[in-house]
Design an enzyme around this catalytic site. Structure first.
Site, mmCIF file in Angstrom:
data_model
loop_
_atom_site.group_PDB
_atom_site.id
_atom_site.type_symbol
_atom_site.label_atom_id
_atom_site.label_comp_id
_atom_site.label_asym_id
_atom_site.label_seq_id
_atom_site.Cartn_x
_atom_site.Cartn_y
_atom_site.Cartn_z
ATOM 1 C CG ASP A 109 2.329 -8.983 5.731
ATOM 2 O OD1 ASP A 109 2.928 -10.066 5.890
ATOM 3 O OD2 ASP A 109 2.802 -7.891 6.051
ATOM 4 C CB SER B 181 1.782 -7.383 0.254
ATOM 5 O OG SER B 181 1.452 -7.716 1.578
ATOM 6 C CG ASP C 297 -0.404 -0.180 2.512
ATOM 7 O OD1 ASP C 297 0.789 -0.541 2.562
ATOM 8 O OD2 ASP C 297 -1.097 0.038 3.510
ATOM 9 C CG HIS D 222 -2.497 -42.841 -10.235
ATOM 10 N ND1 HIS D 222 -2.474 -43.334 -11.529
ATOM 11 C CD2 HIS D 222 -3.759 -43.005 -9.796
ATOM 12 C CE1 HIS D 222 -3.667 -43.803 -11.831
ATOM 13 N NE2 HIS D 222 -4.471 -43.617 -10.802
ATOM 14 N NE ARG E 87 11.522 -30.916 22.565
ATOM 15 C CZ ARG E 87 12.591 -31.453 21.966
ATOM 16 N NH1 ARG E 87 12.624 -31.584 20.672
ATOM 17 N NH2 ARG E 87 13.610 -31.827 22.684
ATOM 18 N NE ARG F 57 16.279 -33.490 -24.929
ATOM 19 C CZ ARG F 57 17.143 -34.317 -24.371
ATOM 20 N NH1 ARG F 57 17.165 -34.472 -23.062
ATOM 21 N NH2 ARG F 57 17.996 -34.990 -25.104
ATOM 22 C CB VAL G 186 11.657 -19.247 5.734
ATOM 23 C CG1 VAL G 186 10.991 -20.444 5.094
ATOM 24 C CG2 VAL G 186 13.022 -19.621 6.260
ATOM 25 N NE ARG H 148 8.647 -10.005 2.687
ATOM 26 C CZ ARG H 148 9.108 -8.833 3.067
ATOM 27 N NH1 ARG H 148 10.336 -8.489 2.771
ATOM 28 N NH2 ARG H 148 8.339 -8.014 3.723
#
Length: 787
Positions: free
Chosen positions: A170, A168, A123, A666, A205, A571, A303, A305
């Protein structure tokens, strides 16, 4: 927008770009798919005879000028479709924020005769572009006064046209369902979550994952939906007072239920109701102090992005890029600067400043603590995601659940499709929340006839969203030959409603069951179908669960094959895709992979066409792009088989290129479901179960359910912008039963796009685009199909 159809259709061949110059730049944070947008703008621009320029390094390059602004050719954008980020660079630019900087930028553009700008960014970048446009005539006059340009130039270049595309990760821009890069960022998050789940389960965990989104919780919310996280923190919807207690109670309950792992997702901008930040570290410390659970924090960072753009982002960006050029060709001094975006499944144009103002309203609402308003302003899609998440993540204590005494059976029918399990999970959990008992049928109608049916609980479907294939098992068998036995099972188990998740067989199955109502009262119950098949060939829906995952598999494979072809030079690869008679996978795969041709059943082709394709590839081999990619749907033509086409190309291409073939098979049905399929499956299935509850209430008379009208057997599909329930009886007229496809398919309109981007001359009907819409008027009650 159907009114446009009544007038003369508008064809883009009649729009010329001759004499126009278009410049494209990427600005702000990078996002996967920006390159696909750049490629589409360049090729579409050249196609309509305009000159096209790259502006390197965003606004900085526009201010610096020189070799930062260069005219480009068709080949300049070859092989960038599959590359993440932006190849023309992006920079934060201080000088452009000053009038001197913009004066210099205007001078650089006028020198090259550029009066059309396509800006791909967030924006901030788009607001900057709009200001530049408003100042344009003033800037030119100032340049003329300083003697830098002559009066002639001021007249000739009097107006600047601007079209924006939102790139973006986000998804924080109002008015657009999906911004370029969002889907790819979700792919990265989901890959990480899937990987963490296996290690977290080994050790019991708790993992706290921090995802991007300083001011917008979209990524956090959707990834929480897509992996069934235990708790999510987003800026738009802060937790209530005392959330620390309720979260810890939930986590310890899960442990008591033998759930071995807990996942908590935190948006980097998460806050509490007093606008104080909630950090991932804070959440971790809380869990460790209160519960003593072994807890780890993972911050995903950049990561998200990175990596190659998903099929969805490539198609989105390619559609937007073409639409942006059309918008520039049609722009006048009186039309406001616009952004092109998708609403549901339709390209729309929206006034840029309306979107920006709305986006700023959200931030303002959050700053002032008006959180419900913030969620509403984010739009229908965001609100739906939030409501669905709330519905599925927290099981109410049994004492608080309503008791309806209705039994609902859920089954999978047809071939496996990724996302089926997410749909089953949503159905089971929503059904239980609504007070029903849910029964799972194993192995489709065949299993139903054999009595393979058992009650399924809330906990049974934990962790199902990320699983590929069909856990319940699925068969292609139709119910007609087992009617007696299925009716018996429905009676024995007192089944009051059916939910079928599957492909074309599921649709045929519901038609058979509703026809059997005359003979068997057992089938006089509400029945609903949710489309799930990789082929995307079910009438009544633009999308079906599983098609997006298959498309990504095809796209990934094509990327690798293209790489191999570039290495060997000269090719051509011929790749066979699935889909039955439906060309969706071949056509959209070709668009996403940048193929030269796609042979499909819906568009008849003959030997002349094959010859033209060979000649086209021969020409292409003379340029710097010495490789070819051709997709062929498995049933596009019974005589022109994959082998035939391979042999024809090999013979005709002798001495120019050699040929290889590849049948994907498949692998297109397998794999972990993509974020789109998990989310689409979850939301559409939750909605279907709510419909069942409504129908059960309507048809319950004198102690039993009795439903025998057409509108009690429905298919829930996505049509353009809305999710709609359609009686299967009414869909019969829209179906080609011989070839198992809908008679009309929306994606055929995108067919010319693929040809244009592969440099074929073609006709393209653009009657649909061009009407400027308004943001505030987006329908509040319609369920948008965005995920």
């Amino acid at each position: 927008s159907f009114s446009a159809m009544d007038h003369q259709p508008k064809f883009f061949e009649n729009l010329s770009g001759a004499g126009k110059a278009i410049a494209v730049l990427t600005s702000g944070g990078d996002a996967q798919g920006m390159n696909a947008a750049v490629r589409a703008v360049v090729r579409m621009g050249i196609y309509v005879n305009a000159k096209v320029y790259f502006i390197y390094e965003g606004y900085q390059g526009m201010v610096d000028g020189g070799d930062n602004i260069v005219e480009v050719s068709w080949e300049s954008v070859s092989s960038i479709l599959q590359v993440g980020g932006t190849v023309i660079g992006s920079a934060r630019c201080k000088p452009f924020r000053t009038r001197e900087g913009r004066l210099q930028a205007a001078f650089n553009l006028v020198q090259r005769g550029i009066t059309n700008l396509c800006v791909i960014g967030g924006d901030g970048s788009l607001t900057g572009a709009n200001l530049f446009r408003e100042e344009w005539s003033g800037l030119l006059e100032e340049l003329a006064q300083k003697g830098k340009i002559d009066a002639e130039a001021v007249k000739k270049y009097a107006y600047l046209n601007i079209v924006g595309m939102v790139g973006s990760i986000d998804n924080d821009f109002c008015g657009t369902d999906m911004t370029i890069g969002t889907d790819s960022a979700l792919h990265r998050i989901i890959e990480v979550v899937d990987a963490i789940m296996t290690t977290a389960q080994s050790h019991q965990r708790t993992f706290v994952l921090e995802v991007m989104g300083r001011h917008c919780g979209y990524l956090a919310l959707v990834s929480a939906l897509a992996c069934g996280a235990d708790w999510v923190f987003i800026p738009e919807y802060p937790p209530e007072e005392g959330w620390e207690d309720s979260m810890c109670v939930k986590l310890s309950e899960n442990r008591a239920r033998k759930k071995r792992l807990n996942i908590i997702i935190v948006a980097e901008g998460a806050i509490d109701c007093h606008n104080k930040p909630i950090t991932s570290e804070k959440v971790k410390d809380l869990v460790v102090q209160r519960l003593g659970f072994d807890t780890r924090v993972t911050i995903l960072g950049h990561v998200q992005r990175g990596g190659t753009p998903s099929a969805f982002d490539r198609i989105l960006a390619s559609r937007m890029g073409v639409e942006a050029v059309l918008a520039l060709l049609e722009a006048t001094p009186d039309t406001p600067a616009c952004v092109v975006s998708l609403s549901g499944n339709q390209a729309v144009r929206l006034p840029l400043m309306e979107c920006v103002q709305m986006t700023q309203e959200v931030q303002k609402a959050m700053d002032e603590g008006r959180f419900l308003e913030a969620v509403r302003l984010r739009g229908r899609s965001f609100e739906n995601n939030l409501n669905t998440y709330k519905l599925l993540s927290h099981k109410k204590p049994d004492a608080e659940l309503p008791k309806t005494n209705f039994n609902v059976a859920v089954l999978n029918v047809g071939a496996p499709a990724a996302g089926m399990n997410a749909a089953v999970r949503a159905a089971v959990r929503v059904g239980i929340t609504e007070g029903h008992k849910i029964f799972a049928v194993i192995d489709g109608f065949e299993g139903f006839a054999r009595g393979k049916i058992k009650e399924i609980s809330w906990g049974d479907v934990g962790g199902w969203t990320g699983q590929g294939g069909s856990i319940l098992g699925t068969k292609r068998t139709l119910p007609a030959k087992y009617l007696e036995k299925i009716a018996d099972q429905m009676r024995t188990n007192n089944i009051n409603a059916l939910m079928v998740i599957g492909g074309f067989e599921a649709y045929l199955g519901l038609l058979e069951l509703s026809a059997a109502r005359e003979k068997y009262d057992e089938f006089c119950v509400p029945m609903v179908m949710v489309p799930a098949t990789v082929s995307n060939n079910v009438p009544g829906s633009d999308f079906s669960i599983g098609a997006d995952t298959a498309l990504n598999t095809i796209t990934d494979t094509c990327d690798r094959i293209k790489q191999s072809a570039s290495g060997t030079k000269r090719r051509v690869f011929i790749i066979e895709t699935m889909g039955g008679y439906c060309g969706y996978l071949a056509n959209m795969g070709a668009l996403a992979a940048g193929a030269d041709a796609a042979y499909i059943f819906e568009e008849q082709f003959d030997i002349r066409e094959l010859q033209a394709n060979v000649e086209h590839l021969t020409e292409k081999m003379k340029t710097s792009i010495q490789r070819g990619l051709v997709l062929r749907n498995e049933n596009c033509n019974e005589n022109y088989t994959t082998d035939f086409i391979y042999q024809l190309y090999s013979e005709e291409g002798k001495g120019v290129f050699d040929c290889r073939k590849n049948v994907l098979g498949h692998m297109q049905q397998g794999g972990a479901p993509s974020p789109f399929d998990r989310n689409f499956g979850t939301k559409i299935s939750a909605k279907a179960m709510q419909w069942i509850s409504k129908k059960l209430k309507e048809t319950y008379r004198k102690g039993k359910v009795f439903a025998n009208t057409d509108d009690s057997v429905c298919l829930l599909g996505m049509r353009r912008r809305n999710l709609v329930f359609q009686p299967v009886a009414e869909l019969k007229s829209e179906t080609d039963f011989v070839h198992r496809i809908p008679k009309e398919q929306w994606w055929l309109k995108l067919r010319p796009l693929m040809k244009i981007l592969a440099k074929y001359k073609t006709s393209y009907d653009v009657s649909d685009s061009g009407q400027l819409e308004h943001v505030a008027m987006l329908p509040k009650e319609a369920e948008t199909g965005a995920i």
